[in-house]
Design a protein around this motif. Sequence first.
Motif, PDB file in Angstrom:
ATOM      1  N   LEU A   1       0.690  -1.204  -0.129  1.00  0.00           N
ATOM      2  CA  LEU A   1       0.116   0.267   0.067  1.00  0.00           C
ATOM      3  C   LEU A   1       0.982   1.088   0.114  1.00  0.00           C
ATOM      4  CD1 LEU A   1      -2.328  -1.050   2.633  1.00  0.00           C
ATOM      5  CD2 LEU A   1      -2.786  -1.396   0.223  1.00  0.00           C
ATOM      6  N   PHE A   2       0.444   2.307  -0.780  1.00  0.00           N
ATOM      7  CA  PHE A   2       1.333   3.376  -0.725  1.00  0.00           C
ATOM      8  C   PHE A   2       0.366   4.525  -1.339  1.00  0.00           C
ATOM      9  CE2 PHE A   2       1.386   1.702  -5.013  1.00  0.00           C
ATOM     10  CZ  PHE A   2       1.232   2.661  -5.880  1.00  0.00           C
ATOM     11  N   ARG A   3       0.777   5.802  -0.997  1.00  0.00           N
ATOM     12  CA  ARG A   3       0.071   6.868  -0.984  1.00  0.00           C
ATOM     13  C   ARG A   3       0.750   7.760  -2.259  1.00  0.00           C
ATOM     14  NH1 ARG A   3      -0.105  11.968   1.163  1.00  0.00           N
ATOM     15  NH2 ARG A   3       1.698  11.561   2.806  1.00  0.00           N
ATOM     16  N   LEU A   4      -0.218   8.489  -2.992  1.00  0.00           N
ATOM     17  CA  LEU A   4       0.222   9.440  -3.782  1.00  0.00           C
ATOM     18  C   LEU A   4      -0.525  10.703  -3.869  1.00  0.00           C
ATOM     19  CD1 LEU A   4       0.840   7.849  -7.110  1.00  0.00           C
ATOM     20  CD2 LEU A   4       2.457   8.998  -6.093  1.00  0.00           C
ATOM     21  N   GLY A   5      -0.349  11.823  -3.428  1.00  0.00           N
ATOM     22  CA  GLY A   5      -1.254  12.740  -2.784  1.00  0.00           C
ATOM     23  C   GLY A   5      -1.970  12.368  -1.739  1.00  0.00           C
ATOM     24  N   SER A   6      -3.353  12.466  -1.966  1.00  0.00           N
ATOM     25  CA  SER A   6      -4.174  12.249  -0.927  1.00  0.00           C
ATOM     26  C   SER A   6      -4.907  10.801  -1.273  1.00  0.00           C
ATOM     27  CB  SER A   6      -5.488  13.148  -0.856  1.00  0.00           C
ATOM     28  OG  SER A   6      -6.048  13.275  -1.924  1.00  0.00           O
ATOM     29  N   GLU A   7      -4.462  10.137  -2.149  1.00  0.00           N
ATOM     30  CA  GLU A   7      -4.979   8.686  -2.583  1.00  0.00           C
ATOM     31  C   GLU A   7      -4.270   7.570  -2.187  1.00  0.00           C
ATOM     32  OE1 GLU A   7      -7.246   8.296  -6.261  1.00  0.00           O
ATOM     33  OE2 GLU A   7      -6.924  10.406  -6.550  1.00  0.00           O
TER      34      GLU A   7
ATOM     35  N   GLU B   1      -0.156  20.642  -1.964  1.00  0.00           N
ATOM     36  CA  GLU B   1       0.478  21.422  -1.149  1.00  0.00           C
ATOM     37  C   GLU B   1       0.676  20.847  -0.072  1.00  0.00           C
ATOM     38  OE1 GLU B   1       2.583  24.143  -2.390  1.00  0.00           O
ATOM     39  OE2 GLU B   1       1.954  23.139  -4.536  1.00  0.00           O
ATOM     40  N   SER B   2       1.613  21.118   0.869  1.00  0.00           N
ATOM     41  CA  SER B   2       1.576  20.667   2.279  1.00  0.00           C
ATOM     42  C   SER B   2       0.535  21.002   3.164  1.00  0.00           C
ATOM     43  CB  SER B   2       3.044  20.858   2.817  1.00  0.00           C
ATOM     44  OG  SER B   2       3.265  22.280   2.671  1.00  0.00           O
ATOM     45  N   ASN B   3       0.102  22.252   2.817  1.00  0.00           N
ATOM     46  CA  ASN B   3      -1.213  23.063   3.714  1.00  0.00           C
ATOM     47  C   ASN B   3      -2.233  21.910   3.455  1.00  0.00           C
ATOM     48  OD1 ASN B   3       0.887  24.679   3.128  1.00  0.00           O
ATOM     49  ND2 ASN B   3      -0.440  26.329   2.255  1.00  0.00           N
ATOM     50  N   ASP B   4      -2.498  21.523   2.129  1.00  0.00           N
ATOM     51  CA  ASP B   4      -3.851  20.459   1.739  1.00  0.00           C
ATOM     52  C   ASP B   4      -3.639  19.345   2.886  1.00  0.00           C
ATOM     53  OD1 ASP B   4      -4.496  22.471   0.068  1.00  0.00           O
ATOM     54  OD2 ASP B   4      -4.484  20.985  -1.621  1.00  0.00           O
ATOM     55  N   ASN B   5      -2.245  18.598   3.096  1.00  0.00           N
ATOM     56  CA  ASN B   5      -2.232  17.718   3.450  1.00  0.00           C
ATOM     57  C   ASN B   5      -2.597  17.711   5.007  1.00  0.00           C
ATOM     58  OD1 ASN B   5      -1.614  16.341   1.420  1.00  0.00           O
ATOM     59  ND2 ASN B   5       0.832  16.359   2.012  1.00  0.00           N
ATOM     60  N   VAL B   6      -2.158  19.076   5.734  1.00  0.00           N
ATOM     61  CA  VAL B   6      -2.583  18.942   6.832  1.00  0.00           C
ATOM     62  C   VAL B   6      -4.288  19.257   7.039  1.00  0.00           C
ATOM     63  CG1 VAL B   6      -2.656  20.899   9.126  1.00  0.00           C
ATOM     64  CG2 VAL B   6      -0.442  20.269   7.342  1.00  0.00           C
ATOM     65  N   GLU B   7      -4.784  20.021   6.305  1.00  0.00           N
ATOM     66  CA  GLU B   7      -6.199  20.296   6.180  1.00  0.00           C
ATOM     67  C   GLU B   7      -6.820  18.915   6.329  1.00  0.00           C
ATOM     68  OE1 GLU B   7      -7.719  23.040   3.440  1.00  0.00           O
ATOM     69  OE2 GLU B   7      -6.264  24.496   4.214  1.00  0.00           O
ATOM     70  N   ARG B   8      -6.740  18.245   5.491  1.00  0.00           N
ATOM     71  CA  ARG B   8      -7.260  16.768   5.207  1.00  0.00           C
ATOM     72  C   ARG B   8      -6.943  16.064   6.402  1.00  0.00           C
ATOM     73  NH1 ARG B   8      -8.773  15.436  -0.286  1.00  0.00           N
ATOM     74  NH2 ARG B   8      -8.904  17.343  -1.625  1.00  0.00           N
ATOM     75  N   GLY B   9      -5.993  16.057   7.035  1.00  0.00           N
ATOM     76  CA  GLY B   9      -5.470  15.020   8.196  1.00  0.00           C
ATOM     77  C   GLY B   9      -4.784  13.903   7.712  1.00  0.00           C
TER      78      GLY B   9
ATOM     79  N   ILE C   1     -10.338  -1.793  -2.801  1.00  0.00           N
ATOM     80  CA  ILE C   1     -10.382  -2.887  -1.452  1.00  0.00           C
ATOM     81  C   ILE C   1     -10.715  -2.004  -0.343  1.00  0.00           C
ATOM     82  CG2 ILE C   1      -9.194  -5.089  -1.114  1.00  0.00           C
ATOM     83  CD1 ILE C   1      -6.871  -3.802  -2.345  1.00  0.00           C
ATOM     84  N   GLN C   2     -11.423  -2.700   0.506  1.00  0.00           N
ATOM     85  CA  GLN C   2     -11.623  -2.221   1.761  1.00  0.00           C
ATOM     86  C   GLN C   2     -10.799  -2.630   2.639  1.00  0.00           C
ATOM     87  OE1 GLN C   2     -14.719  -0.052   2.479  1.00  0.00           O
ATOM     88  NE2 GLN C   2     -13.561   0.545   4.235  1.00  0.00           N
ATOM     89  N   LEU C   3      -9.904  -1.784   3.367  1.00  0.00           N
ATOM     90  CA  LEU C   3      -8.778  -2.071   4.169  1.00  0.00           C
ATOM     91  C   LEU C   3      -9.233  -1.443   5.677  1.00  0.00           C
ATOM     92  CD1 LEU C   3      -5.647  -2.443   2.359  1.00  0.00           C
ATOM     93  CD2 LEU C   3      -6.960  -4.257   3.024  1.00  0.00           C
ATOM     94  N   GLU C   4      -9.627  -2.018   6.578  1.00  0.00           N
ATOM     95  CA  GLU C   4     -10.036  -1.441   7.898  1.00  0.00           C
ATOM     96  C   GLU C   4     -10.846  -0.282   7.634  1.00  0.00           C
ATOM     97  OE1 GLU C   4      -6.197  -0.841  10.077  1.00  0.00           O
ATOM     98  OE2 GLU C   4      -5.933  -3.158   9.769  1.00  0.00           O
ATOM     99  N   ASP C   5     -10.319   0.998   7.832  1.00  0.00           N
ATOM    100  CA  ASP C   5     -11.281   2.220   7.670  1.00  0.00           C
ATOM    101  C   ASP C   5     -10.857   2.950   6.434  1.00  0.00           C
ATOM    102  OD1 ASP C   5      -8.510   2.894   8.316  1.00  0.00           O
ATOM    103  OD2 ASP C   5      -9.079   4.883   9.405  1.00  0.00           O
ATOM    104  N   LYS C   6     -10.065   2.403   5.492  1.00  0.00           N
ATOM    105  CA  LYS C   6      -9.854   3.142   4.248  1.00  0.00           C
ATOM    106  C   LYS C   6     -10.116   2.361   3.224  1.00  0.00           C
ATOM    107  CE  LYS C   6      -5.632   4.962   5.284  1.00  0.00           C
ATOM    108  NZ  LYS C   6      -4.800   4.091   6.099  1.00  0.00           N
ATOM    109  N   ARG C   7     -10.484   2.981   2.093  1.00  0.00           N
ATOM    110  CA  ARG C   7     -10.801   2.271   0.593  1.00  0.00           C
ATOM    111  C   ARG C   7      -9.288   2.728  -0.165  1.00  0.00           C
ATOM    112  NH1 ARG C   7     -16.949   1.945  -1.085  1.00  0.00           N
ATOM    113  NH2 ARG C   7     -17.794   0.783   0.623  1.00  0.00           N
ATOM    114  N   VAL C   8      -9.011   1.648  -0.731  1.00  0.00           N
ATOM    115  CA  VAL C   8      -7.774   1.631  -1.603  1.00  0.00           C
ATOM    116  C   VAL C   8      -7.668   1.268  -2.981  1.00  0.00           C
ATOM    117  CG1 VAL C   8      -5.261   0.764  -1.592  1.00  0.00           C
ATOM    118  CG2 VAL C   8      -6.446   0.973   0.476  1.00  0.00           C
ATOM    119  N   GLY C   9      -7.238   2.066  -3.882  1.00  0.00           N
ATOM    120  CA  GLY C   9      -7.571   1.549  -5.260  1.00  0.00           C
ATOM    121  C   GLY C   9      -6.756   0.591  -5.652  1.00  0.00           C
ATOM    122  N   LEU C  10      -6.992  -0.358  -6.227  1.00  0.00           N
ATOM    123  CA  LEU C  10      -6.100  -1.593  -6.550  1.00  0.00           C
ATOM    124  C   LEU C  10      -5.661  -1.545  -8.045  1.00  0.00           C
ATOM    125  CD1 LEU C  10      -5.027  -4.480  -6.208  1.00  0.00           C
ATOM    126  CD2 LEU C  10      -7.297  -5.485  -6.764  1.00  0.00           C
TER     127      LEU C  10
END
Lengths: 159, 241
Positions: free
Chosen positions: B93-99, B154-162, B217-226
């Motif tokens: 599992l990896f993250r790109l932007g917020s996805e 932007e890094s600000n966005d990340n903070v806002e989105r948690g 895929i549903q993994l615990e609390d988040k949905r992840v694009g396969l």
Amino acid sequence: MIYLRFEIAGQSYALTSDAIVEVIPFLPIKKITHISPEVSGMLDYRGNLIPVIDLSMLFHQQTSSAYASTRIVVVNYLQEDKKLLLALIAERATETIRLDESDFTPQVISNKRIPYSATATVEEELIYRLEVEGILPSELKSQLYPQNTDSGEPGRHVN
Amino acid sequence: MAEEESSSELIQTDYQSQVDACWRSIGVWASHGATCSILNEVIHCRNCQVYIQAGRDCLSDQLLPDADEMQKYSEFYREKKTASDSGWSKVTLFRLGSEWFALDTDIVMSVFKPQSCCWVPHRSNRGIKGIANVDGDALVVVSLSQLLGIVAEESNDNVERGVSKAYPRMLAIGKSDKPMVVEVDEVWGQSRYNAEHVLPLPSTVSKAAHKYSVGLIQLEDKRVGLLDAALLLYGLEQAMK
């Protein structure tokens, strides 16, 4: 390569992990009558009845000691045409070791009955490598898997 | 029951008295002025032969559990394995932007900290970011975010989105012969999913990401694009040309 290290009557042996299906506790074994003493009996293992060989009895004519470190090693046997499972009772089967092919010296003595294929020195101690295919003497093999043994093979007993 | 407990205690105390437990008096770490010469060499007792041998002896002298316990073991090993591995696949599992994305672990060869990337003249206009030195191999770094159409936030966005603090990583992906390197914003780790539980993609997924995704895929609390591993590799190879 990872090897399971165990002992038979004080001597260390290594068995390649490729051949091993599972190492399980020394479960009670169902006895069979009229069979060589090396065969401890049958084990109901995950829906299959599989023969259990006492390695200590096979190599040194003494039963394996009933300690928690004595374990049953389930191995794949006769892989080429049919997957057969075989259970081996091994003493002190509690650890694995990493050895390369270069750590082993090929076996110098051979009479087609010695089951060791090579020798290595680990912690100042000689350790023999066993091959699953070579563990059983041919006469025992034909008793265990009569339907899978070639009829032309010498040593086959017809009772 | 109480008798059994006391008997097992007795075995343990018997055993403890037999062992010369040097680590109890010296300690297991080579700090605070260790009084053991071996410990200074091996740093921790787990690397010491005395300790290892004591562990072996401890196991080898232990008696088999009582008949009831063995009966339980017998029943356990008589049952077929219920949790069969069929239909389960491992993903990284990896993250790109917020996805978050999931990629077949078979094609992920290594995960490592971001390295400086050497710019390639005339070839850096499209997907190629450059060439990185990965364990002595010069590997091409391909932009995965561009391929999937994800805009770096932007890094600000990340903070806002948690979204948690960024831990950028590089992944070497591909079949054994010619791996490629992609940059991701975070690697969460490994997970497993069952092919039966893959959810269909919602229509809101961006077009580019849609092309390379198989489902959610549903993994615990988040949905992840396969991601479709074969298609993604093909896409990355095309981006290199």
